[in-house]
Design a protein around this motif. Sequence first.
Motif, PDB file in Angstrom:
ATOM      1  N   ASP A   1       0.879  -1.171   0.000  1.00 41.99           N
ATOM      2  CA  ASP A   1       0.000   0.000   0.000  1.00 41.99           C
ATOM      3  C   ASP A   1       0.920   1.225   0.000  1.00 41.99           C
ATOM      4  OD1 ASP A   1      -1.886   1.976   0.298  1.00 41.99           O
ATOM      5  OD2 ASP A   1      -3.081   0.853   1.756  1.00 41.99           O
TER       6      ASP A   1
ATOM      7  N   ILE B   1       0.427   4.473  -0.064  1.00 44.91           N
ATOM      8  CA  ILE B   1       0.046   5.407   1.002  1.00 44.91           C
ATOM      9  C   ILE B   1      -1.218   4.848   1.639  1.00 44.91           C
ATOM     10  CG2 ILE B   1      -0.644   7.743   1.664  1.00 44.91           C
ATOM     11  CD1 ILE B   1       0.797   8.852  -0.747  1.00 44.91           C
ATOM     12  N   ASP B   2      -1.117   4.396   2.878  1.00 47.88           N
ATOM     13  CA  ASP B   2      -2.311   3.993   3.621  1.00 47.88           C
ATOM     14  C   ASP B   2      -2.710   5.195   4.470  1.00 47.88           C
ATOM     15  OD1 ASP B   2      -4.283   2.059   4.394  1.00 47.88           O
ATOM     16  OD2 ASP B   2      -3.320   2.087   6.361  1.00 47.88           O
ATOM     17  N   GLY B   3      -3.920   5.704   4.207  1.00 46.92           N
ATOM     18  CA  GLY B   3      -4.332   6.959   4.837  1.00 46.92           C
ATOM     19  C   GLY B   3      -4.221   8.113   3.852  1.00 46.92           C
ATOM     20  N   THR B   4      -4.615   7.830   2.616  1.00 50.93           N
ATOM     21  CA  THR B   4      -4.494   8.852   1.558  1.00 50.93           C
ATOM     22  C   THR B   4      -5.288  10.117   1.877  1.00 50.93           C
ATOM     23  OG1 THR B   4      -3.981   7.328  -0.216  1.00 50.93           O
ATOM     24  CG2 THR B   4      -5.103   9.318  -0.860  1.00 50.93           C
TER      25      THR B   4
ATOM     26  N   GLY C   1     -12.199   1.791  11.203  1.00 53.95           N
ATOM     27  CA  GLY C   1     -12.106   2.525   9.943  1.00 53.95           C
ATOM     28  C   GLY C   1     -13.372   2.325   9.148  1.00 53.95           C
ATOM     29  N   PHE C   2     -13.489   3.097   8.087  1.00 50.83           N
ATOM     30  CA  PHE C   2     -14.651   3.029   7.208  1.00 50.83           C
ATOM     31  C   PHE C   2     -14.189   2.931   5.760  1.00 50.83           C
ATOM     32  CE2 PHE C   2     -16.015   5.835  10.804  1.00 50.83           C
ATOM     33  CZ  PHE C   2     -16.800   4.893  11.437  1.00 50.83           C
TER      34      PHE C   2
ATOM     35  N   TYR D   1     -15.150   3.253   1.486  1.00 51.07           N
ATOM     36  CA  TYR D   1     -15.487   4.446   0.696  1.00 51.07           C
ATOM     37  C   TYR D   1     -16.872   4.372   0.063  1.00 51.07           C
ATOM     38  CZ  TYR D   1     -10.578   5.661   1.147  1.00 51.07           C
ATOM     39  OH  TYR D   1      -9.348   5.992   1.651  1.00 51.07           O
TER      40      TYR D   1
ATOM     41  N   ARG E   1     -11.236   6.850  14.848  1.00 54.98           N
ATOM     42  CA  ARG E   1     -11.107   6.573  13.414  1.00 54.98           C
ATOM     43  C   ARG E   1      -9.982   7.502  12.949  1.00 54.98           C
ATOM     44  NH1 ARG E   1     -10.361   5.474   8.416  1.00 54.98           N
ATOM     45  NH2 ARG E   1     -12.024   5.752   6.887  1.00 54.98           N
TER      46      ARG E   1
ATOM     47  N   GLY F   1      -7.614   6.825  10.393  1.00 55.08           N
ATOM     48  CA  GLY F   1      -7.488   6.954   8.945  1.00 55.08           C
ATOM     49  C   GLY F   1      -6.458   6.080   8.267  1.00 55.08           C
ATOM     50  N   SER F   2      -5.725   5.235   9.039  1.00 58.94           N
ATOM     51  CA  SER F   2      -4.789   4.296   8.409  1.00 58.94           C
ATOM     52  C   SER F   2      -4.890   2.961   9.132  1.00 58.94           C
ATOM     53  CB  SER F   2      -3.351   4.824   8.482  1.00 58.94           C
ATOM     54  OG  SER F   2      -2.428   3.762   8.300  1.00 58.94           O
ATOM     55  N   CYS F   3      -5.441   1.978   8.437  1.00 58.35           N
ATOM     56  CA  CYS F   3      -5.569   0.632   9.009  1.00 58.35           C
ATOM     57  C   CYS F   3      -4.203   0.096   9.429  1.00 58.35           C
ATOM     58  CB  CYS F   3      -6.223  -0.268   7.968  1.00 58.35           C
ATOM     59  SG  CYS F   3      -6.213  -2.003   8.322  1.00 58.35           S
TER      60      CYS F   3
ATOM     61  N   GLU G   1     -12.435  -3.555  11.656  1.00 56.68           N
ATOM     62  CA  GLU G   1     -13.046  -2.920  10.486  1.00 56.68           C
ATOM     63  C   GLU G   1     -13.545  -4.012   9.556  1.00 56.68           C
ATOM     64  OE1 GLU G   1     -10.737   0.033   8.337  1.00 56.68           O
ATOM     65  OE2 GLU G   1     -12.145  -0.020   6.639  1.00 56.68           O
TER      66      GLU G   1
HETATM   67  C1  IPD Z   1      -7.874   3.115   3.909  1.00 54.89           C
HETATM   68  C2  IPD Z   1      -7.350   3.277   5.315  1.00 54.89           C
HETATM   69  C3  IPD Z   1      -8.501   3.444   6.272  1.00 54.89           C
HETATM   70  C4  IPD Z   1      -9.442   2.271   6.217  1.00 54.89           C
HETATM   71  C5  IPD Z   1      -9.942   2.049   4.798  1.00 54.89           C
HETATM   72  C6  IPD Z   1      -8.764   1.917   3.840  1.00 54.89           C
HETATM   73  P1  IPD Z   1      -6.334   4.080   1.917  1.00 54.89           P
HETATM   74  O1  IPD Z   1      -6.790   2.943   3.007  1.00 54.89           O
HETATM   75  O2  IPD Z   1      -6.592   2.167   5.726  1.00 54.89           O
HETATM   76  O3  IPD Z   1      -8.066   3.572   7.601  1.00 54.89           O
HETATM   77  O4  IPD Z   1     -10.514   2.526   7.075  1.00 54.89           O
HETATM   78  O5  IPD Z   1     -10.729   0.881   4.749  1.00 54.89           O
HETATM   79  O6  IPD Z   1      -9.253   1.777   2.519  1.00 54.89           O
HETATM   80  O7  IPD Z   1      -7.458   4.214   0.941  1.00 54.89           O
HETATM   81  O8  IPD Z   1      -6.094   5.326   2.665  1.00 54.89           O
HETATM   82  O9  IPD Z   1      -5.127   3.432   1.325  1.00 54.89           O
END
Ligand code: IPD
Length: 244
Positions: A62, A64-67, A134-135, A137, A161, A163-165, A182
């Motif tokens: 990944d 960028i996790d937390g884009t 997390g959630f 999209y 929450r 923003g980065s799993c 999640e």
């Molecule tokens: C997201 C993040 C977020 C999680 C979403 C992922 P991304 O990854 O990890 O915390 O809740 O399910 O999609 O889109 O920022 O690489």
Amino acid sequence: MRREGIEVADTKTSAVDVVTEADRAVEALIRSRITALRPDDAILGEEGDDRPGTSGVRWVVDPIDGTVNYLYGLPDCAVSIAAEVDGEVVAGAVVAIPTGVEYAAALGNGATRDGRPIAVRPSPPLAERLVLTGFGYQREVREHQAGCVASLLPEVRDIRRMGSCALDLCHVADGSGDAYVEAGPQPWDWSAGGLVLREAGGRFELLDGTFTLGTHAVRNVVVGTPADGWDSFVEALGRAGFLA
Ligand code: IPD
Ligand code: CA
Ligand code: CA
């Protein structure tokens, strides 16, 4: 670069599922480095085509996790890279972008934060646990996730929450969170962070979820806690509607 603002380059599963030029550039760099050093390995990356391999090794990336945090200049965003051998994650690294803090783990060799060993802290009672989540999209996925989280919230200390799993799992690994759940993240979100958590003494699993979206099942519920807190947390997730 941040001061000048970051442009959204494209969207994916919904208007809020964004990709920036940085996501693409980071993934291209990682792919080119891996390919140069290990041409026979497979690569699964969020922003590119699956690359088959013949060595039994697969890299899960990944860039960028937390884009969305990266887009807004918020700190929780990271590069996450894991290596699998015959389908088992054997190594992982999660590096926070703004600070360079590096979480790393190798199967059977423990987990570290900037080179120093880390360990989960013992689980407090359920009502005193800080739960990270997390959630996704897509609207329907979020409606399901929000319902489950609303049921879980009164049972625990609080919900975050961030923003980065990947970083969330590392937070549970170093004791700066008590649990993560999640419904629906992808392998590039959890592969490296899941190994960091396991190697820090946690339990990390993909459980069967309750939710399907059309023909697409958001089946994998990603769950991580210190090992001693597992049973009570999973019971709470069942009551909250996360689990099948
Ligand atoms: C997201 C993040 C977020 C999680 C979403 C992922 P991304 O990854 O990890 O915390 O809740 O399910 O999609 O889109 O920022 O690489
Ligand atoms: Ca991600
Ligand atoms: Ca990403």
